[in-house]
Design a protein around this motif. Structure first.
Motif, short mmCIF file in Angstrom:
data_model
loop_
_atom_site.label_atom_id
_atom_site.label_comp_id
_atom_site.label_asym_id
_atom_site.label_seq_id
_atom_site.Cartn_x
_atom_site.Cartn_y
_atom_site.Cartn_z
N LEU A 91 0.85 -1.23 0.12
CA LEU A 91 0.03 -0.03 0.02
C LEU A 91 0.83 1.24 0.01
CD1 LEU A 91 -2.77 -1.26 2.60
CD2 LEU A 91 -2.99 -0.63 0.21
N ARG A 92 1.88 1.17 0.75
CA ARG A 92 2.84 2.57 0.84
C ARG A 92 3.65 2.69 -0.31
NH1 ARG A 92 3.40 0.54 6.24
NH2 ARG A 92 5.30 -0.44 5.85
N ARG A 93 4.17 1.58 -0.90
CA ARG A 93 5.09 1.74 -2.06
C ARG A 93 3.80 1.97 -3.30
NH1 ARG A 93 8.05 -3.10 0.18
NH2 ARG A 93 6.36 -4.35 -0.68
N LEU A 94 3.03 1.46 -3.50
CA LEU A 94 2.05 1.63 -4.60
C LEU A 94 1.06 3.20 -4.45
CD1 LEU A 94 0.46 -1.78 -5.43
CD2 LEU A 94 2.27 -0.39 -6.76
N ARG A 95 1.32 3.54 -3.17
CA ARG A 95 0.93 5.17 -2.77
C ARG A 95 -0.83 4.93 -2.99
NH1 ARG A 95 4.83 8.88 -6.31
NH2 ARG A 95 6.60 7.94 -6.04
N VAL A 96 -1.35 3.64 -2.39
CA VAL A 96 -2.89 3.60 -2.74
C VAL A 96 -3.54 3.14 -1.15
CG1 VAL A 96 -2.63 3.01 -5.01
CG2 VAL A 96 -2.55 1.32 -3.13
N GLU A 97 -4.64 3.53 -1.13
CA GLU A 97 -5.40 3.08 0.26
C GLU A 97 -5.94 1.72 0.24
OE1 GLU A 97 -7.98 6.07 1.25
OE2 GLU A 97 -6.47 7.62 1.56
N ARG A 98 -5.94 1.30 -0.99
CA ARG A 98 -6.70 -0.06 -1.09
C ARG A 98 -6.11 -0.85 -2.49
NH1 ARG A 98 -12.92 -2.08 -1.61
NH2 ARG A 98 -13.14 -1.72 -3.66
N ILE A 99 -5.61 -2.17 -2.34
CA ILE A 99 -5.19 -2.87 -3.47
C ILE A 99 -6.36 -3.48 -4.31
CG2 ILE A 99 -3.80 -4.67 -4.29
CD1 ILE A 99 -2.11 -3.85 -1.93
N GLU A 100 -7.01 -3.20 -5.32
CA GLU A 100 -7.92 -3.57 -5.92
C GLU A 100 -7.95 -5.06 -6.19
OE1 GLU A 100 -10.79 -2.09 -5.79
OE2 GLU A 100 -10.18 -0.04 -5.26
N LEU A 101 -7.01 -5.72 -6.50
CA LEU A 101 -6.86 -7.06 -6.74
C LEU A 101 -5.59 -7.65 -6.10
CD1 LEU A 101 -7.83 -9.92 -7.99
CD2 LEU A 101 -6.52 -9.24 -10.04
N LEU A 102 -5.45 -8.40 -4.97
CA LEU A 102 -4.65 -8.87 -4.27
C LEU A 102 -4.44 -10.36 -4.64
CD1 LEU A 102 -2.13 -8.29 -2.43
CD2 LEU A 102 -3.43 -9.29 -0.78
N GLN A 103 -3.22 -10.78 -5.12
CA GLN A 103 -3.07 -12.37 -5.19
C GLN A 103 -2.12 -12.85 -4.39
OE1 GLN A 103 -3.79 -12.98 -10.06
NE2 GLN A 103 -2.31 -11.17 -9.73
N LEU A 104 -2.54 -14.11 -3.95
CA LEU A 104 -1.46 -14.98 -3.05
C LEU A 104 -0.75 -15.64 -4.08
CD1 LEU A 104 -0.82 -16.04 0.00
CD2 LEU A 104 -2.41 -17.90 -0.83
N HIS A 105 0.63 -15.13 -4.05
CA HIS A 105 1.57 -15.54 -4.89
C HIS A 105 2.01 -17.13 -5.20
CE1 HIS A 105 5.33 -13.80 -7.29
NE2 HIS A 105 4.85 -14.74 -7.90
N ARG A 106 1.83 -17.71 -4.24
CA ARG A 106 1.67 -19.18 -3.84
C ARG A 106 1.07 -19.80 -2.79
NH1 ARG A 106 3.42 -18.45 -8.64
NH2 ARG A 106 5.02 -19.48 -9.42
N VAL A 107 0.55 -21.03 -2.59
CA VAL A 107 -0.03 -21.55 -1.49
C VAL A 107 1.27 -21.94 -0.57
CG1 VAL A 107 -1.28 -23.49 -0.43
CG2 VAL A 107 -2.35 -22.11 -2.31
N ASP A 108 1.35 -21.55 0.72
CA ASP A 108 2.57 -22.06 1.54
C ASP A 108 1.93 -23.51 2.04
OD1 ASP A 108 4.36 -22.62 3.36
OD2 ASP A 108 3.89 -20.69 4.60
N PRO A 109 2.68 -24.44 1.89
CA PRO A 109 2.35 -25.70 2.40
C PRO A 109 2.31 -26.01 3.66
CG PRO A 109 4.15 -26.08 1.11
CD PRO A 109 3.60 -24.74 0.95
N GLU A 110 3.12 -24.96 4.51
CA GLU A 110 3.46 -24.98 5.92
C GLU A 110 2.41 -24.42 6.56
OE1 GLU A 110 7.46 -24.40 6.60
OE2 GLU A 110 8.19 -25.53 5.17
N THR A 111 1.38 -23.76 5.98
CA THR A 111 0.38 -22.84 6.67
C THR A 111 -0.84 -23.26 6.27
OG1 THR A 111 2.20 -20.90 6.99
CG2 THR A 111 -0.21 -20.55 7.22
N PRO A 112 -1.82 -23.51 7.21
CA PRO A 112 -3.07 -23.82 6.59
C PRO A 112 -3.57 -23.03 5.59
CG PRO A 112 -2.87 -24.29 8.85
CD PRO A 112 -1.68 -23.55 8.56
N LEU A 113 -4.35 -23.43 4.58
CA LEU A 113 -4.92 -22.39 3.53
C LEU A 113 -5.79 -21.41 4.13
CD1 LEU A 113 -5.12 -21.70 0.71
CD2 LEU A 113 -6.84 -23.27 0.30
N ALA A 114 -6.81 -21.97 5.22
CA ALA A 114 -7.76 -21.04 5.76
C ALA A 114 -7.04 -20.10 6.48
CB ALA A 114 -8.46 -21.93 6.86
#
Length: 279
Positions: free
Chosen positions: A110-133
């Motif tokens: 948010l700071r780097r892009l200078r916005v208050e909201r990221i309209e589309l945020l994507q999870l780059h990869r699913v981390d197998p060591e952290t529950p998806l939920a």
């Protein structure tokens, strides 16, 4: 006639042929100036979807886009990705979907892009060591707080997509896909059924010589380049397909964006459909 627009999440309209910023150099200074000029040229040519990620330079790619384009023109979507961090034993990059890490990366974006909201945020990869939920729960909380508009996923399976959709509304999926590499065809089919945007990364194929020769033959018949044929095929393949070809050269950018002018006949598509089997 193939539509040139798509509404991500049902309401966020973008031009289907976008731009992937991953390959843009941010240093040294002459290269950075060229990158700034290229991004501005992309917007001049009508690009409304630009894809970046924290992984691309540890945030320097996001900063480059903000420097080039802020204040952003109306209708421009810059989507970024989180979930990869320098959190390995020796500070190397690794998947890291812990909620605190995701939240911190979103706040930094948010700071780097200078916005208050990221309209589309994507999870780059699913981390197998952290529950998806837990991973998606963190992004859902950020959306509730108004810091994220829509949530997307990257490099997922059909089963993971099904699981994710039970937790959050999924607006986009970003998987590797092109005319020669169609491993994720089942994921594309699932996205089509649900009206989810599919952003193929590595959209321009690099494969077997025989397959490339066939692409070149179709290109010659159309008066196009092989790259334009590969992109035109993606646009014709599915209405939810939003290719994001990347480049650091203005000439390649202009070539890529001109791909939507070419209409593939059914015969062309039938020939190209067979190529991944021999690639």
């Amino acid at each position: 006639m193939t539509s040139t627009a798509f509404r991500i999440g049902g309401d966020l309209e973008v031009r289907r042929l976008g731009f992937g910023a991953m390959h843009l150099p941010t240093e040294p200074v002459p290269a950075r100036e060229s990158s700034l000029a290229l991004v501005r040229r992309a917007v001049e040519l009508g690009v409304t979807l630009i894809d970046t990620a924290y992984l691309y330079g540890g945030g320097t790619n996001e900063e480059l886009l903000a420097e080039a384009l802020y204040p952003y023109p109306d209708g421009l979507l810059i989507t970024t990705k989180v979930g990869v961090a320098r959190s390995g034993p020796s500070g190397e990059w690794r998947l890291d979907g812990r909620p605190a890490v995701l939240r911190a990366q979103v706040e930094q974006a948010l700071r780097r892009l200078r916005v208050e909201r990221i309209e589309l945020l994507q999870l780059h990869r699913v981390d197998p060591e952290t529950p998806l939920a837990d991973q998606l729960g963190a992004l859902r909380d950020l959306r509730t707080e108004g810091k994220v508009g829509r949530i997307g996923l990257s490099e997922i399976t059909v089963a993971e997509l099904d699981q994710a959709r039970k937790i959050v509304d999924v607006a986009s999926v970003q998987n590797r896909y092109n005319v020669l590499d169609r491993e994720h065809e089942p994921v594309l089919t699932a996205c089509e059924r649900a009206g989810i945007a599919f952003l193929p990364w590595r959209p321009v194929a690099a494969g077997a010589s025989g397959a490339k020769a066939e692409i070149a033959a179709v290109a010659a018949e159309l008066g196009a380049t092989p790259t334009q044929v590969a992109l035109a095929w993606l646009l014709s393949r599915s209405p939810v397909m939003l290719p994001i070809p990347g480049t650091a050269r203005v000439s390649h950018l202009e070539e890529n964006l001109a791909a939507e002018r070419f209409h593939l006949t059914r015969a062309h598509c039938a020939r190209l459909e067979q190529l991944h089997k021999s690639a």
